[in-house]
Design an enzyme around this catalytic site. Structure first.
Site: not given
Ligand code: ADP
Ligand code: MG
Ligand code: MG
Length: 902
Positions: A105, A107, A481, A858, A878
């Protein structure tokens, strides 16, 4: 030409799981899953090298990137059979971050890229589902505005509410007006109205239009992900987790699959084993008709994956197993496949579009200490991994969690819980409630124990979560989260505690009629998910009751070469350490024994004495006390060596401080207060740590050494007569010159002879020294001629090598760490390149004289895994550490052996 873009799809992939440094964890594993013929939407990964290039070149890309991305896009279009930007049947894309090490979460991700006024009608027509199309559209607008237009542009209002909050407020307001309960109630036209409103708000708030061009959206998304690498949250997280900035993030561009296409679609997250207990059961959560982060964000409370996981859930709800039996079976297969392949517990994300299962992510699942141990041991029994691998899979610090406190079950029986939630992080926590991460951080810095209470947590809260002793949230599930982060840190945490009504403005929470304000105490039982009002007692837990722990530690003991002793001054501590696996005492300090009122008087008399005769008689008053102490300790550690250090601290530490105490002492001794004052003034030293202490005391006042040696040796003699085997090791502190050691050694050996004659018994004992001054290291060969053992006192050795006073380091160490002048606090983790050289030199010189010289350490560093690795490699016999660190040191010593062997 450098390859910057790696494609995956349709069973073929350019990359694989070993390429995490280049492709990030997510990209490498999407490639790997694709090659395993697991259904993964096709896509491509833009490498971490591009991220570094981007930052090194004024936020610009290599020239060839554009054509490589377009080529990869063609590949995706061919596999899916749709084109990006096609007005009749548009391909939609997600853009996802993915660093080498997962940063949950931290990025950004943008979903549904490619929806514009031109392509929207095409999506409606093709899906035959207008509501879905508008839902996808408004999600794109919200995410894009937040991630690309605001955060990436550095436009986030400091402290204030960002565009995302504004748009969510509009949504909430709309739902209120229409009397809707949840997002599911909104119709196509509702979402249509809202998306128009959103776009207007974006324009007025951010001053630019939401882009209506697919390519502009795609590149906006890619740039935003790279920029999120240097967002405030990501930087904070990297600092806490020690992730280097230079690693960079990769960007994954991937065809969208839709979990929000109606009731035959869903999305979820799962762990191949239970990450809280380690049990080998498939564990996860899902939501029908939902997309993306809905499950993790805790917007709706998710359903359990299967009927097993549902048994203790707070909400009784339908399982994926019963709602989507076909997809569930496919998921079970994939679970087995992934575990066999990775030989490790996986954390997965999946989406079901029209009953068809798609995998969106797999990575090594975070787990707490309990689960880490169980999974590692179980996997050995399942023949997935060998014992060495199991030992390497548990971080020594995770053992700490098994030694963590739990809520006293007796008190729990008497107390009705205030509320119940999901047990996301086990153990007990008791603290004062706060409602914001900032408040948690501030109050924890003041030394308070705080519990952070939130509706749900987001990555913006991590600093407060770190500072809090425990975390409590009203929403979210076991994969939210809060749960994820707490698990990573082994922190007590309860989530999804639906009964909590949090009022941020009033800084209070209500459960029914009960109201708690900021600063009120609560106690959490994170193992059972129970919240109690007030401060319940916490109990130490007993790791030996954990079956897999005992087994793992047996393997560790069979593997390691380094022995582990403990630092203990009291029989109770010695016994506890012994039960934790200590193989002796590496440091028994004798000065703590002097503070008892009876004894302190005798020692003060001794210090105040002006003739040797008076001093000797005062010292001898201490003999029976000391003998009793040593008997207790030697008895608790029978059959194992016990290193006892002779008196070490400067004498003024024993003198009374206040006038009252001085007057009282004067009355007892029949002298004037002034005489005492004068003596105290005489004892004053400018640099007591470099003053009259250590063996310098015993040399100036040999009767102190005589008394202590006699006490130890008589204790040993008496216990030997009782039939016990005791192994005292008498340690002379703070030796810098060989003659200092010899001076004290003669006293000890003479006494030993006397005591053995008096008691008509013989027993083994050793005389050795603490090596804690640079000079002692330099002349270690000379010292080793007479000393029978060395024990490194790395605290003093660090002080004297750096010339840092440990007690005064607080003034500048934070600056040093921040400016990276020092990589870490050298009192916590041994400075291998400096102090370590002295240690290695002393070992070499000592052993050159006595080949089998027994050498230990120690200092505080004896419980630090990184330092332990160094001590192992330096061939010490040790390490000695505090009782609670003994299991940590046992495992770290085993890991050091395995690592040095490989
Ligand atoms: P994080 O690294 O925060 O988990 P993700 O890149 O995994 O972020 O993306 C967050 C959410 O977006 C994922 O849990 C997924 O459900 C959704 N997601 C990402 N790419 C796709 C995709 N190609 N199709 C459907 N859902 C997607
Ligand atoms: Mg994300
Ligand atoms: Mg993810």
């Amino acid at each position: 030409m450098t390859k910057y873009v790696y494609s995956f799809g349709n069973g073929k992939a350019d990359g694989n799981t070993t390429m995490k440094n280049l492709l990030g964890g997510k990209g490498a594993n999407l490639a790997e899953m694709t090659s395993l013929d697991i259904p993964v939407p096709p896509g491509c990964t833009i490498t971490t090298e591009v991220c570094n290039y981007y930052y090194e070149n004024q936020l610009s890309f290599p020239d060839v990137l554009n054509s490589q991305v377009l080529e990869a896009l063609k590949n995706i279009e061919n596999i899916i059979g749709k084109n990006f930007g096609d007005a009749n049947d548009p391909l939609l894309l997600s853009v996802r971050s993915g660093a080498r090490q997962s940063m949950p979460g931290m990025m950004e991700t943008v979903l549904n890229l490619g929806l514009t006024s031109k392509t929207l009608p095409g999506l409606i027509a093709k899906s035959g589902n207008e509501r879905f199309a508008y839902d996808a559209y408004r999600r794109l607008i919200m995410m894009y505005a937040d991630v690309v237009m605001e955060k990436a542009e550095g436009q986030s209002p400091a402290g204030g509410e960002g565009i995302r909050h504004l748009l969510e407020k509009i949504l909430d307001q709309f739902k209120k007006e229409k009397n809707y309960q949840s997002d599911v109630d909104l119709s196509a036209s509702d979402w249509k109205v809202l998306s128009e409103k959103f776009k207007e708000t974006i324009k007025s708030e951010l001053g630019s239009e939401f882009p209506d061009d697919p390519m502009a959206q795609l590149w906006g998304g890619i740039k935003a992900v790279f920029k999120s690498w240097n967002g405030r949250r990501a930087i904070n997280y990297r600092r806490i987790e020690g992730i280097p900035e230079a690693w960079g993030t990769a960007v994954n561009v991937q065809a969208m699959v839709f979990g929000n296409l109606g009731d035959s679609s869903a999305t979820g997250v799962a762990f191949t084993r239970n990450p809280a207990t380690g049990e080998n059961v498939f564990f996860g959560e899902w939501l029908r008709n939902a997309q993306g982060e809905d499950v993790v964000a805790g917007i709706r409370t998710p359903n359990p994956l299967n009927d097993i996981a549902g048994s203790d859930g707070v909400q009784a709800s339908e399982s994926l197993q019963s709602a989507f039996p076909k997809a569930y079976t496919a998921l079970i297969d994939i679970r087995g496949n992934l575990e066999q392949h990775y030989r490790e517990m996986q954390d997965i994300e999946f989406t079901i579009q029209d009953e068809r299962l798609w995998m969106l992510q797999t990575r090594t699942g975070k787990r707490n200490g309990h689960a880490a141990i169980k999974i590692a041991v179980d996997m050995v029994h399942e023949n997935l991994i060998d014992k060495e691998e199991a030992l390497l899979r548990v971080a020594p610090s995770q053992l700490d969690e098994l030694l963590h406190p739990m809520v006293d079950p007796k008190e729990e029986l008497k107390t009705a819980p205030l509320a119940k939630g999901l047990p996301a992080g086990p153990g007990g926590g008791s603290g004062q409630i706060v409602f914001t991460a900032d408040a948690a951080e501030e109050q924890a810095a003041e030394g308070k124990k705080v519990i952070l209470v939130r509706e749900e947590t987001s990555p913006e809260d991590v600093h407060g979560m770190h500072a809090a002793v425990a975390i409590l949230t009203a929403k979210g599930g076991m994969t939210s989260h809060a749960a994820l982060v707490a698990r990573g840190w082994g922190k007590c945490c309860i989530v999804g505690c639906g009964a909590l009504q949090i009022d941020l403005n009033k800084k209070q929470l209500a459960v029914g009629n009960k109201v708690l304000k900021e600063g009120d105490w609560v106690t959490l039982n994170g193992t059972a998910g129970k919240v109690y009002e007030g401060q319940l007692a916490l109990l130490d837990s007993d790791p030996e009751t954990h079956n897999e722990y005992a087994e793992l530690m047996q393997w560790a003991d069979a593997t390691r070469r380094l022995k582990v002793r403990t630092n203990a001054d009291r029989p109770e501590d010695a016994s506890r350490a012994r039960s934790y696996g200590a193989q002796g005492i590496g440091l028994c300090r004798t000065e703590h024994m002097f503070f008892d009122p009876q004894r302190i008087l005798a020692i003060r008399k001794m210090i105040l004495a002006d003739t040797e005769e008076v001093r000797r008689s005062a010292v001898m008053e201490l003999l029976p006390y000391q003998k009793k102490d040593f008997k207790g300790i030697l008895q608790a550690m029978h059959d194992l060596p016990v290193t006892i250090r002779l008196l070490d601290p400067p004498l003024h530490e024993f003198m009374p401080q206040s006038d009252d105490q001085i007057d009282e002492l004067a009355a007892e001794l029949g002298i004037t207060s002034e005489e005492i004052q004068t003596r105290i003034a005489n004892l004053h030293e400018y640099n007591p740590m470099l003053g009259h202490r250590g063996c310098r005391l015993g040399i100036a006042y040999p009767e102190i050494t005589e008394m202590q040696a006699r006490a130890i040796l008589e204790a040993a003699a008496e216990l030997t007569k009782e039939g016990l085997t005791v192994l005292p090791e008498i340690m002379i502190p703070l030796v810098a010159a060989p003659a200092e050691f010899q001076n004290q050694e003669i006293i000890v050996r003479q006494l030993a002879k006397q005591v053995m004659e008096e008691q008509k018994i013989t027993f083994d004992y050793l005389v050795g020294t603490m090596i804690e001054l640079p000079r002692a290291c330099l002349v270690a060969d000379e010292i080793a001629k007479s000393a029978e053992f060395f024990s490194f006192g790395t605290n003093d050795l660090t002080q004297t090598t750096y010339g840092f006073s440990r007690d005064d380091i607080g003034g500048f160490l934070p600056v040093y760490l921040e400016q990276k002048i020092l990589p870490q606090d050298p009192f916590q983790s041994l400075d291998v390149s400096g102090v370590g050289q002295l240690v290695a030199l002393a070992v070499k010189k000592g052993r050159a004289v006595k080949r089998d010289l027994k050498i230990g350490i120690c200092g505080e560093h004896g419980g630090d895994p990184a330092s332990i690795e160094f001590f192992h490699n330096t061939d010490l016999n040790y390490v000695s550490c505090s009782p609670f660190r003994v299991p940590v040191a046992r495992l770290a010593a085993a890991q050091a052996e395995i690592k040095s062997k490989n």
